[in-house]
Write a protein that holds these residues in place. Sequence first.
Motif, mmCIF file in Angstrom:
data_model
loop_
_atom_site.group_PDB
_atom_site.id
_atom_site.type_symbol
_atom_site.label_atom_id
_atom_site.label_comp_id
_atom_site.label_asym_id
_atom_site.label_seq_id
_atom_site.Cartn_x
_atom_site.Cartn_y
_atom_site.Cartn_z
ATOM 1 N N GLN A 11 64.343 38.556 64.084
ATOM 2 C CA GLN A 11 63.343 39.475 64.621
ATOM 3 C C GLN A 11 63.276 40.759 63.801
ATOM 4 O O GLN A 11 62.189 41.266 63.516
ATOM 5 N N ILE A 12 64.426 41.283 63.408
ATOM 6 C CA ILE A 12 64.454 42.506 62.601
ATOM 7 C C ILE A 12 63.832 42.247 61.232
ATOM 8 O O ILE A 12 63.048 43.057 60.742
ATOM 9 N N LYS A 16 60.685 44.457 60.148
ATOM 10 C CA LYS A 16 60.897 45.516 59.167
ATOM 11 C C LYS A 16 60.761 45.088 57.705
ATOM 12 O O LYS A 16 60.394 45.908 56.869
#
Length: 74
Positions: A11-12, A16
């Motif tokens: 998810q990160i 990002k």
Amino acid sequence: MSRFTAPIAEQIWDMKYRLKEADGAAVDRTVEDTWRRIARSLAEVEAEPNVWEERFYGALEDFKYLPAGRITAG
């Protein structure tokens, strides 16, 4: 099969570091695409870019080397 060992890590990466178009469409389909993009960019300034791209990719692959977030995001 995902290279990520934890869902939050994926998810990160997606939020990002995954390259996306202005409309949010993913350019990097996988984390391997991200590693390849970073390796290719780093190798551009070398005398033998193809050789160095593979070396840089090998260092990034499987999270052996994690550059700072700014480098990955840039």
